[in-house]
Design a protein around this motif. Structure first.
Motif, mmCIF file in Angstrom:
data_model
loop_
_atom_site.group_PDB
_atom_site.id
_atom_site.type_symbol
_atom_site.label_atom_id
_atom_site.label_comp_id
_atom_site.label_asym_id
_atom_site.label_seq_id
_atom_site.Cartn_x
_atom_site.Cartn_y
_atom_site.Cartn_z
ATOM 1 N N VAL A 68 0.863 -1.179 0.000
ATOM 2 C CA VAL A 68 0.000 0.000 0.000
ATOM 3 C C VAL A 68 0.902 1.233 0.000
ATOM 4 N N GLU A 69 0.290 2.395 -0.277
ATOM 5 C CA GLU A 69 1.034 3.648 -0.216
ATOM 6 C C GLU A 69 0.224 4.656 0.585
ATOM 7 N N PRO A 70 0.863 5.388 1.500
ATOM 8 C CA PRO A 70 0.134 6.365 2.312
ATOM 9 C C PRO A 70 -0.296 7.567 1.466
ATOM 10 N N VAL A 71 -1.509 8.051 1.745
ATOM 11 C CA VAL A 71 -2.029 9.258 1.104
ATOM 12 C C VAL A 71 -2.281 10.264 2.216
ATOM 13 N N ARG A 72 -1.571 11.344 2.202
ATOM 14 C CA ARG A 72 -1.582 12.316 3.299
ATOM 15 C C ARG A 72 -3.000 12.758 3.662
ATOM 16 N N ASN A 73 -3.298 12.640 4.953
ATOM 17 C CA ASN A 73 -4.578 13.078 5.535
ATOM 18 C C ASN A 73 -5.799 12.308 5.025
ATOM 19 N N LYS A 74 -5.560 11.215 4.320
ATOM 20 C CA LYS A 74 -6.698 10.452 3.783
ATOM 21 C C LYS A 74 -6.660 8.978 4.158
ATOM 22 N N GLY A 75 -5.490 8.386 4.127
ATOM 23 C CA GLY A 75 -5.401 6.965 4.456
ATOM 24 C C GLY A 75 -4.337 6.274 3.629
ATOM 25 N N PHE A 76 -4.677 5.113 3.093
ATOM 26 C CA PHE A 76 -3.722 4.316 2.340
ATOM 27 C C PHE A 76 -4.388 3.793 1.073
ATOM 28 N N ARG A 77 -3.640 3.812 -0.006
ATOM 29 C CA ARG A 77 -4.140 3.286 -1.273
ATOM 30 C C ARG A 77 -3.419 1.970 -1.579
ATOM 31 N N VAL A 78 -4.184 0.959 -1.958
ATOM 32 C CA VAL A 78 -3.597 -0.328 -2.333
ATOM 33 C C VAL A 78 -2.861 -0.154 -3.653
ATOM 34 N N THR A 79 -1.586 -0.505 -3.673
ATOM 35 C CA THR A 79 -0.789 -0.322 -4.882
ATOM 36 C C THR A 79 -1.233 -1.291 -5.973
ATOM 37 N N GLU A 80 -1.167 -0.805 -7.187
ATOM 38 C CA GLU A 80 -1.544 -1.623 -8.334
ATOM 39 C C GLU A 80 -0.305 -2.266 -8.944
ATOM 40 N N VAL A 81 -0.448 -3.500 -9.355
ATOM 41 C CA VAL A 81 0.645 -4.227 -10.002
ATOM 42 C C VAL A 81 0.201 -4.542 -11.421
ATOM 43 N N ASN A 82 0.922 -4.029 -12.416
ATOM 44 C CA ASN A 82 0.515 -4.281 -13.793
ATOM 45 C C ASN A 82 1.264 -5.474 -14.392
ATOM 46 N N GLU A 83 0.911 -5.817 -15.611
ATOM 47 C CA GLU A 83 1.504 -6.980 -16.266
ATOM 48 C C GLU A 83 3.024 -6.829 -16.413
ATOM 49 N N ARG A 84 3.463 -5.624 -16.733
ATOM 50 C CA ARG A 84 4.895 -5.387 -16.907
ATOM 51 C C ARG A 84 5.648 -5.613 -15.596
ATOM 52 N N ASP A 85 5.063 -5.120 -14.494
ATOM 53 C CA ASP A 85 5.669 -5.347 -13.180
ATOM 54 C C ASP A 85 5.828 -6.839 -12.911
ATOM 55 N N LEU A 86 4.754 -7.579 -13.139
ATOM 56 C CA LEU A 86 4.767 -9.005 -12.844
ATOM 57 C C LEU A 86 5.777 -9.755 -13.698
ATOM 58 N N ASP A 87 5.863 -9.384 -14.988
ATOM 59 C CA ASP A 87 6.842 -10.024 -15.857
ATOM 60 C C ASP A 87 8.255 -9.757 -15.363
ATOM 61 N N GLN A 88 8.501 -8.529 -14.906
ATOM 62 C CA GLN A 88 9.840 -8.181 -14.429
ATOM 63 C C GLN A 88 10.159 -8.879 -13.113
ATOM 64 N N TYR A 89 9.180 -8.946 -12.205
ATOM 65 C CA TYR A 89 9.405 -9.651 -10.943
ATOM 66 C C TYR A 89 9.698 -11.123 -11.203
ATOM 67 N N THR A 90 8.933 -11.728 -12.128
ATOM 68 C CA THR A 90 9.129 -13.140 -12.436
ATOM 69 C C THR A 90 10.493 -13.366 -13.074
ATOM 70 N N GLU A 91 10.910 -12.451 -13.946
ATOM 71 C CA GLU A 91 12.226 -12.578 -14.579
ATOM 72 C C GLU A 91 13.336 -12.536 -13.541
ATOM 73 N N ILE A 92 13.233 -11.600 -12.595
ATOM 74 C CA ILE A 92 14.272 -11.488 -11.566
ATOM 75 C C ILE A 92 14.288 -12.743 -10.693
ATOM 76 N N ARG A 93 13.096 -13.211 -10.309
ATOM 77 C CA ARG A 93 13.034 -14.421 -9.494
ATOM 78 C C ARG A 93 13.645 -15.608 -10.239
ATOM 79 N N THR A 94 13.386 -15.702 -11.533
ATOM 80 C CA THR A 94 13.939 -16.798 -12.328
ATOM 81 C C THR A 94 15.457 -16.724 -12.375
ATOM 82 N N LEU A 95 15.996 -15.523 -12.569
ATOM 83 C CA LEU A 95 17.445 -15.334 -12.612
ATOM 84 C C LEU A 95 18.105 -15.721 -11.288
ATOM 85 N N ILE A 96 17.374 -15.517 -10.182
ATOM 86 C CA ILE A 96 17.932 -15.823 -8.862
ATOM 87 C C ILE A 96 17.680 -17.266 -8.461
#
Length: 226
Positions: A68-96
């Motif tokens: 999540v990310e804090p939003v000043r004086n309002k609360g917290f917003r759930v962060t969005e994960v897009n397809e590109r993010d997921l592909d990059q995370y999976t690539e890094i995990r595969t390399l490791i």
């Protein structure tokens, strides 16, 4: 006596904070807390039946994890994960993870690998029980416990962080249809290959498993969006 009593209060407070954080993670995984949506600590506290303080602290913990990310004086917003993010995370995990699993196959003892079998079996059992939270927790412990056999704490921390950031949305429907079971059974297959000393086979299995997890996420997210 006063100092001891204060310490006990702090322990109880930290436990509540952890419980709230666990409940929030479960709500993120199940889709109850939606990506892009804004949530206030008082509102969530009312849902949980607790004060706003442990909720706010738990949300800060989740913010440090990138959930999540804090939003000043309002609360917290759930962060969005897009397809590109997921592909990059999976690539890094595969390399490791893929070469690390190959190395561990050659260096770990049979006793060390067998110690992971109960977790691998629990992953399959949780999938059959349709226990998504139990499935993901056993899966986390198995993967990080396996990587820990390489003796590199920073490597384990890095993969743990990637797993949090690539959390799986929309898996509830897949879980209810039993479609997590094939992925769950791959953990036992991986363990058998490693126990047999088949480093190449273990690396291929891990590559397939990470791709399988990624495709499951895509199917779950796509169905949820529709």
């Amino acid at each position: 006596m006063g100092h001891l009593k204060s310490r006990n209060l702090i322990t109880a407070h930290e436990r509540l904070r952890d419980q709230v954080a666990h409940a929030l993670r479960a709500a993120l995984i199940s889709g109850e807390l939606r990506p892009g949506e804004l949530y206030s600590a008082p509102g969530l506290a009312e849902d949980f039946g607790v004060s706003a303080t442990p909720v706010r602290e738990a949300m800060l913990d989740l913010a440090r994890e990138g959930l999540v990310e804090p939003v000043r004086n309002k609360g917290f917003r759930v962060t969005e994960v897009n397809e590109r993010d997921l592909d990059q995370y999976t690539e890094i995990r595969t390399l490791i993870e893929v070469p690390t699993v190959g190395r561990i196959t050659c260096t770990a003892s049979a006793e060390q690998l067998q110690a992971l079998r109960p977790l691998a079996e629990e992953i399959v059992s949780a999938a059959r029980r349709h226990d998504l939270i139990g499935y993901l927790e056993a899966d986390r412990q198995f993967h990080l416990g396996l990587l820990a056999l390489a003796g590199n704490e920073r490597l384990v921390e890095t993969v743990g962080d990637l797993r949090k950031r690539s959390r799986l949305y929309g898996l509830t429907a897949l879980n209810e249809r039993g479609q997590l079971l094939p992925s769950a059974e791959e953990h036992l297959e991986l363990l058998e290959l490693m126990l047999a000393g088949d480093a190449e086979g273990a690396q291929k299995c891990m590559t397939r498993h990470l791709g399988h997890v990624r495709s499951l996420w895509a199917k779950g997210e796509g169905r949820q969006a529709r």
